[in-house]
Design a protein around this motif. Structure first.
Motif, PDB file in Angstrom:
ATOM      1  N   SER A 138      41.844  39.742  49.418  1.00 47.76           N
ATOM      2  CA  SER A 138      41.253  41.079  49.324  1.00 47.76           C
ATOM      3  C   SER A 138      39.955  41.177  50.113  1.00 47.76           C
ATOM      4  CB  SER A 138      41.008  41.432  47.862  1.00 47.76           C
ATOM      5  OG  SER A 138      40.347  42.656  47.753  1.00 47.76           O
ATOM      6  N   ALA A 139      39.135  40.136  50.085  1.00 50.92           N
ATOM      7  CA  ALA A 139      37.889  40.134  50.851  1.00 50.92           C
ATOM      8  C   ALA A 139      38.168  40.171  52.353  1.00 50.92           C
ATOM      9  CB  ALA A 139      37.044  38.912  50.498  1.00 50.92           C
ATOM     10  N   ALA A 140      39.203  39.468  52.797  1.00 52.93           N
ATOM     11  CA  ALA A 140      39.574  39.489  54.214  1.00 52.93           C
ATOM     12  C   ALA A 140      40.096  40.871  54.616  1.00 52.93           C
ATOM     13  CB  ALA A 140      40.613  38.419  54.504  1.00 52.93           C
ATOM     14  N   ALA A 141      40.850  41.514  53.727  1.00 51.08           N
ATOM     15  CA  ALA A 141      41.336  42.869  54.012  1.00 51.08           C
ATOM     16  C   ALA A 141      40.162  43.846  54.089  1.00 51.08           C
ATOM     17  CB  ALA A 141      42.322  43.302  52.942  1.00 51.08           C
ATOM     18  N   ASN A 142      39.169  43.673  53.218  1.00 49.87           N
ATOM     19  CA  ASN A 142      37.973  44.520  53.282  1.00 49.87           C
ATOM     20  C   ASN A 142      37.218  44.315  54.591  1.00 49.87           C
ATOM     21  OD1 ASN A 142      38.530  45.452  50.731  1.00 49.87           O
ATOM     22  ND2 ASN A 142      37.064  44.117  49.714  1.00 49.87           N
ATOM     23  N   ALA A 143      37.145  43.076  55.054  1.00 47.23           N
ATOM     24  CA  ALA A 143      36.436  42.786  56.305  1.00 47.23           C
ATOM     25  C   ALA A 143      37.154  43.390  57.502  1.00 47.23           C
ATOM     26  CB  ALA A 143      36.285  41.277  56.479  1.00 47.23           C
ATOM     27  N   SER A 144      38.464  43.299  57.521  1.00 52.16           N
ATOM     28  CA  SER A 144      39.197  43.869  58.656  1.00 52.16           C
ATOM     29  C   SER A 144      39.135  45.390  58.649  1.00 52.16           C
ATOM     30  CB  SER A 144      40.649  43.386  58.656  1.00 52.16           C
ATOM     31  OG  SER A 144      41.305  43.860  57.503  1.00 52.16           O
ATOM     32  N   TYR A 145      39.044  45.990  57.464  1.00 49.79           N
ATOM     33  CA  TYR A 145      38.987  47.450  57.379  1.00 49.79           C
ATOM     34  C   TYR A 145      37.576  47.977  57.659  1.00 49.79           C
ATOM     35  CZ  TYR A 145      39.216  52.150  55.462  1.00 49.79           C
ATOM     36  OH  TYR A 145      39.133  53.509  55.296  1.00 49.79           O
ATOM     37  N   PRO A 184      39.900  31.323  14.013  1.00 51.71           N
ATOM     38  CA  PRO A 184      39.523  32.128  15.182  1.00 51.71           C
ATOM     39  C   PRO A 184      39.907  31.409  16.485  1.00 51.71           C
ATOM     40  CG  PRO A 184      37.586  31.089  14.247  1.00 51.71           C
ATOM     41  CD  PRO A 184      38.724  30.785  13.324  1.00 51.71           C
ATOM     42  N   ILE A 185      40.373  32.187  17.456  1.00 50.35           N
ATOM     43  CA  ILE A 185      40.715  31.678  18.787  1.00 50.35           C
ATOM     44  C   ILE A 185      39.882  32.466  19.795  1.00 50.35           C
ATOM     45  CG2 ILE A 185      42.510  31.533  20.539  1.00 50.35           C
ATOM     46  CD1 ILE A 185      44.489  31.006  18.362  1.00 50.35           C
ATOM     47  N   LYS A 186      39.206  31.771  20.688  1.00 53.05           N
ATOM     48  CA  LYS A 186      38.400  32.413  21.726  1.00 53.05           C
ATOM     49  C   LYS A 186      39.123  32.275  23.063  1.00 53.05           C
ATOM     50  CE  LYS A 186      34.073  31.468  19.411  1.00 53.05           C
ATOM     51  NZ  LYS A 186      32.792  30.748  19.435  1.00 53.05           N
ATOM     52  N   LYS A 187      39.394  33.416  23.690  1.00 56.52           N
ATOM     53  CA  LYS A 187      40.049  33.427  25.000  1.00 56.52           C
ATOM     54  C   LYS A 187      39.011  33.840  26.049  1.00 56.52           C
ATOM     55  CE  LYS A 187      44.657  34.377  23.346  1.00 56.52           C
ATOM     56  NZ  LYS A 187      45.859  35.187  23.519  1.00 56.52           N
ATOM     57  N   PRO A 188      38.504  32.892  26.835  1.00 59.08           N
ATOM     58  CA  PRO A 188      37.441  33.215  27.788  1.00 59.08           C
ATOM     59  C   PRO A 188      37.975  33.933  29.026  1.00 59.08           C
ATOM     60  CG  PRO A 188      38.002  30.913  27.955  1.00 59.08           C
ATOM     61  CD  PRO A 188      38.822  31.471  26.828  1.00 59.08           C
ATOM     62  N   THR A 189      37.119  34.749  29.642  1.00 58.21           N
ATOM     63  CA  THR A 189      37.431  35.395  30.917  1.00 58.21           C
ATOM     64  C   THR A 189      36.319  35.068  31.911  1.00 58.21           C
ATOM     65  OG1 THR A 189      36.305  37.435  30.309  1.00 58.21           O
ATOM     66  CG2 THR A 189      38.649  37.299  29.803  1.00 58.21           C
ATOM     67  N   CYS A 190      36.591  35.332  33.184  1.00 59.90           N
ATOM     68  CA  CYS A 190      35.591  35.059  34.213  1.00 59.90           C
ATOM     69  C   CYS A 190      35.645  36.132  35.293  1.00 59.90           C
ATOM     70  CB  CYS A 190      35.790  33.674  34.822  1.00 59.90           C
ATOM     71  SG  CYS A 190      37.325  33.450  35.695  1.00 59.90           S
ATOM     72  N   HIS A 191      34.560  36.228  36.035  1.00 60.46           N
ATOM     73  CA  HIS A 191      34.449  37.141  37.165  1.00 60.46           C
ATOM     74  C   HIS A 191      34.281  36.303  38.430  1.00 60.46           C
ATOM     75  CE1 HIS A 191      33.959  40.164  34.130  1.00 60.46           C
ATOM     76  NE2 HIS A 191      32.720  39.818  33.831  1.00 60.46           N
ATOM     77  N   ILE A 192      35.132  36.557  39.419  1.00 54.81           N
ATOM     78  CA  ILE A 192      35.095  35.797  40.674  1.00 54.81           C
ATOM     79  C   ILE A 192      34.554  36.706  41.770  1.00 54.81           C
ATOM     80  CG2 ILE A 192      36.466  34.571  42.392  1.00 54.81           C
ATOM     81  CD1 ILE A 192      38.451  33.944  40.136  1.00 54.81           C
ATOM     82  N   THR A 193      33.545  36.229  42.497  1.00 53.93           N
ATOM     83  CA  THR A 193      32.961  36.961  43.616  1.00 53.93           C
ATOM     84  C   THR A 193      33.093  36.127  44.878  1.00 53.93           C
ATOM     85  OG1 THR A 193      31.332  37.903  42.113  1.00 53.93           O
ATOM     86  CG2 THR A 193      30.900  38.135  44.462  1.00 53.93           C
ATOM     87  N   ILE A 194      33.683  36.718  45.913  1.00 54.40           N
ATOM     88  CA  ILE A 194      33.841  36.059  47.208  1.00 54.40           C
ATOM     89  C   ILE A 194      33.146  36.925  48.250  1.00 54.40           C
ATOM     90  CG2 ILE A 194      35.465  35.261  48.974  1.00 54.40           C
ATOM     91  CD1 ILE A 194      35.783  33.624  46.523  1.00 54.40           C
ATOM     92  N   VAL A 195      32.192  36.338  48.989  1.00 52.79           N
ATOM     93  CA  VAL A 195      31.492  37.040  50.065  1.00 52.79           C
ATOM     94  C   VAL A 195      31.885  36.377  51.376  1.00 52.79           C
ATOM     95  CG1 VAL A 195      29.265  37.733  50.998  1.00 52.79           C
ATOM     96  CG2 VAL A 195      29.586  37.575  48.536  1.00 52.79           C
ATOM     97  N   ALA A 215      34.434  40.803  47.738  1.00 50.83           N
ATOM     98  CA  ALA A 215      35.504  41.256  46.852  1.00 50.83           C
ATOM     99  C   ALA A 215      35.265  40.650  45.474  1.00 50.83           C
ATOM    100  CB  ALA A 215      36.864  40.836  47.386  1.00 50.83           C
ATOM    101  N   LEU A 216      35.566  41.425  44.450  1.00 47.54           N
ATOM    102  CA  LEU A 216      35.364  40.995  43.071  1.00 47.54           C
ATOM    103  C   LEU A 216      36.699  40.923  42.350  1.00 47.54           C
ATOM    104  CD1 LEU A 216      32.380  43.264  41.993  1.00 47.54           C
ATOM    105  CD2 LEU A 216      32.308  40.837  42.425  1.00 47.54           C
ATOM    106  N   GLY A 217      36.839  39.913  41.520  1.00 44.94           N
ATOM    107  CA  GLY A 217      37.955  39.831  40.593  1.00 44.94           C
ATOM    108  C   GLY A 217      37.375  39.720  39.196  1.00 44.94           C
TER     109      GLY A 217
END
Length: 169
Positions: free
Chosen positions: A60-67, A102-113, A12-14
């Motif tokens: 979400s990753a657990a829901a994907n696994a059960s489905y 200037p203000i920098k607002k960082p974002t990230c991507h989370i991956t759970i396998v 699952a990706l966020g």
């Protein structure tokens, strides 16, 4: 037939979560390699703001696994968890005398396998039973010659059963 590795794993990706990568990695390092139920307890009790979006991705990753796999939540564990840097939103903070900072607002991507333990155990036992047959096939592949007929095999010359090296027929 051997079950392949990618059929036992579900992810699952966020994406574009407004949080620093370092703050999210502090939480991800605590849950990597743990079971699903233990992970939920850890995320509920940790005091960090990064826990809630990671909790949602794990759920979400657990829901994907059960489905997709039809697996039970008790058999799931996190085999890979990573946080990557996303795009940085750039904003301006207005200041006195017409200036802006200037203000920098960082974002990230989370991956759970997540991986199902019950399916991977079946894969290992099935592989162990077919290992002997794979060895026989690989030996026959090595014995093939490079002559015109590719499928002709070289006969085994056993020195002790055929009468030794000086025995001529």
């Amino acid at each position: 037939m051997i079950i392949k590795e990618n059929k036992t794993e579900v992810y699952a990706l966020g994406q574009h979560i407004s949080m620093s990568v370092h703050k999210a990695r502090r939480v991800i390092d605590q849950i990597r390699g743990r079971s699903y139920e233990e992970t939920l307890m850890i995320l509920e009790l940790m005091p960090y703001r990064a826990c809630y979006p990671i909790f949602k991705v794990v759920y979400s990753a657990a829901a994907n696994a059960s489905y997709l796999l039809g697996s039970n939540e008790a058999n799931l564990f996190i085999c890979k968890a990573e946080v990557n840097e996303g795009t940085t939103m750039k904003r301006l903070k207005l200041r006195a005398r017409g200036r802006s900072y200037p203000i920098k607002k960082p974002t990230c991507h989370i991956t759970i396998v997540m991986k199902d333990i019950s399916i991977s155990e079946y894969e290992e036992t099935f592989w162990f039973k077919t290992e002997k047959f794979l060895e026989i096939d690989s030996i026959q592949q090595l014995k093939k010659t490079k002559s015109k007929n590719k499928y002709r095999t070289i006969e085994d010359h056993d020195m002790y059963n055929n009468g030794g090296a000086w025995h001529k027929k």
